[in-house]
Write a protein that holds these residues in place. Structure first.
Motif: not given
Length: 125
Positions: A85-87, A104-111
């Protein structure tokens, strides 16, 4: 008196549909539903509810305040799916005394942390 249990959390986003799709693709929830406009993803007994809010920014400015921990049966397979997914990795998959951890960081920057506990670690809990 019965004690409370933590059954879920609301994760707010300026783009809740994108975030919902990411969590579904990255972590393969038990179920995914639209309930009254909320995206509800079920992981075991825990419900991740994704919705929009007008009082937040596009990216989480302090992602270390809260880390979503997902226990997974095969951390290597989940890490590979996330890689596809390109995380962005905060911490790549590592072995810590037989247990596997990655963040990883989700698309909103959450861990988002994936954890595969060893039998020894599980027994100690």
């Amino acid at each position: 008196m019965q004690r409370p249990s933590l059954g879920g959390m609301l994760l707010a986003s300026t783009d809740p549909e994108r975030l919902r799709r990411w969590y579904a693709a990255a972590l393969d929830p038990e179920s995914e539903a639209d309930v009254g406009g909320y995206g509800v993803l079920k992981f075991g007994a825990f419900h991740l509810v994704i919705d929009s809010r007008k009082d937040i920014g596009d990216k989480n400015p302090e992602p270390g305040r809260m880390i979503l921990n997902f226990e997974v049966p095969d951390a290597r397979a989940v890490a590979a799916r996330m890689e596809g997914l390109g995380v962005s990795w905060l911490a790549e998959l590592e072995d810590r005394d037989g247990s596997l951890f990655a963040t990883v960081l989700d698309p909103d920057g959450n861990y988002v942390q994936i954890i595969q506990l060893s039998e020894e670690a599980r027994a100690a809990m």
